[in-house]
Design a protein around this motif. Structure first.
Motif, short mmCIF file in Angstrom:
data_model
loop_
_atom_site.label_atom_id
_atom_site.label_comp_id
_atom_site.label_asym_id
_atom_site.label_seq_id
_atom_site.Cartn_x
_atom_site.Cartn_y
_atom_site.Cartn_z
N LEU A 37 0.84 -1.20 0.00
CA LEU A 37 0.00 0.00 0.00
C LEU A 37 0.88 1.25 0.00
O LEU A 37 0.65 2.17 -0.78
CB LEU A 37 -0.94 0.01 1.21
N HIS A 38 1.87 1.27 0.86
CA HIS A 38 2.76 2.43 0.93
C HIS A 38 3.55 2.61 -0.36
O HIS A 38 3.81 3.74 -0.77
CB HIS A 38 3.69 2.31 2.14
N GLN A 39 3.90 1.51 -1.01
CA GLN A 39 4.61 1.59 -2.29
C GLN A 39 3.73 2.26 -3.34
O GLN A 39 4.20 3.11 -4.11
CB GLN A 39 5.02 0.19 -2.76
N VAL A 40 2.47 1.91 -3.37
CA VAL A 40 1.52 2.50 -4.31
C VAL A 40 1.34 3.99 -4.02
O VAL A 40 1.37 4.82 -4.93
CB VAL A 40 0.17 1.74 -4.25
N ILE A 41 1.18 4.34 -2.75
CA ILE A 41 1.01 5.75 -2.38
C ILE A 41 2.27 6.53 -2.72
O ILE A 41 2.19 7.65 -3.24
CB ILE A 41 0.64 5.88 -0.88
N ALA A 42 3.43 5.94 -2.44
CA ALA A 42 4.70 6.61 -2.74
C ALA A 42 4.86 6.83 -4.24
O ALA A 42 5.34 7.88 -4.68
CB ALA A 42 5.87 5.80 -2.20
N TRP A 43 4.48 5.85 -5.03
CA TRP A 43 4.59 5.99 -6.49
C TRP A 43 3.76 7.18 -6.97
O TRP A 43 4.22 7.98 -7.78
CB TRP A 43 4.12 4.71 -7.19
N LEU A 44 2.54 7.31 -6.45
CA LEU A 44 1.65 8.38 -6.90
C LEU A 44 2.07 9.74 -6.36
O LEU A 44 2.07 10.72 -7.10
CB LEU A 44 0.20 8.09 -6.47
N THR A 45 2.48 9.79 -5.09
CA THR A 45 2.65 11.08 -4.41
C THR A 45 4.09 11.47 -4.10
O THR A 45 4.36 12.64 -3.81
CB THR A 45 1.90 11.08 -3.07
N GLY A 46 4.99 10.50 -4.04
CA GLY A 46 6.36 10.76 -3.62
C GLY A 46 6.54 10.72 -2.11
O GLY A 46 7.64 10.94 -1.61
N PHE A 47 5.48 10.43 -1.36
CA PHE A 47 5.56 10.41 0.10
C PHE A 47 6.17 9.10 0.59
O PHE A 47 5.77 8.02 0.16
CB PHE A 47 4.18 10.56 0.75
N ASP A 48 7.11 9.21 1.55
CA ASP A 48 7.64 8.01 2.19
C ASP A 48 6.83 7.75 3.47
O ASP A 48 5.89 8.48 3.79
CB ASP A 48 9.14 8.13 2.47
N ASP A 49 7.21 6.71 4.21
CA ASP A 49 6.47 6.33 5.41
C ASP A 49 6.41 7.46 6.44
O ASP A 49 5.38 7.69 7.07
CB ASP A 49 7.08 5.08 6.05
N LYS A 50 7.52 8.18 6.61
CA LYS A 50 7.55 9.29 7.58
C LYS A 50 6.62 10.41 7.15
O LYS A 50 5.94 11.02 7.99
CB LYS A 50 8.97 9.80 7.77
N ASP A 51 6.60 10.70 5.86
CA ASP A 51 5.69 11.73 5.34
C ASP A 51 4.24 11.34 5.63
O ASP A 51 3.44 12.17 6.09
CB ASP A 51 5.85 11.91 3.83
#
Length: 121
Positions: A37-51
């Motif tokens: 899930l975080h990988q998908v969100i990161a791909w779309l937004t550039g946000f990492d877990d801390k963000d």
């Protein structure tokens, strides 16, 4: 496709922290992981877990969430329908971005391969 001003305003005011648990639950029920899930969100937004953690803790609205995002240049390749709306036809930028995220989470939950979800060759 034109969404109503009321619909667009509701999307802008909705907090990411109120929707995130639903994303987690949806993908977990289908055997997908939080990391995916975080990988998908990161791909779309550039946000990492801390963000993501900061955005959740600050109860950022989707308007604030996407204002801080660095949207992936391939996001426009996300097409199809979600919640009765054809994504590529949504005129309001923020509403289209929220629907991009919804569509990616749906694809993850439906077991689609990560390469296809992330629109890679």
């Amino acid at each position: 496709m034109t969404t109503t001003q009321e619909h667009d305003e509701r999307m802008a005011r909705m907090t990411f922290s109120s929707v995130y648990p639903h994303y987690v639950s949806k993908v977990a029920k289908k055997g997908r992981t939080l990391a995916e899930l975080h990988q998908v969100i990161a791909w779309l937004t550039g946000f990492d877990d801390k963000d993501l953690e900061r955005l959740i803790e600050s109860e950022a609205t989707f308007e604030q969430f996407f204002a801080k995002a660095k949207l992936n240049p391939n996001a426009s390749l996300i097409t199809g329908t979600i919640c009765g709306y054809r994504i590529e036809d949504i005129e309001t930028t923020l509403t289209r971005q929220v629907r991009y995220l919804d569509k990616l989470v749906d694809e993850l939950a439906k077991g689609r391969k990560m390469e296809k979800i992330l629109r890679t060759a």
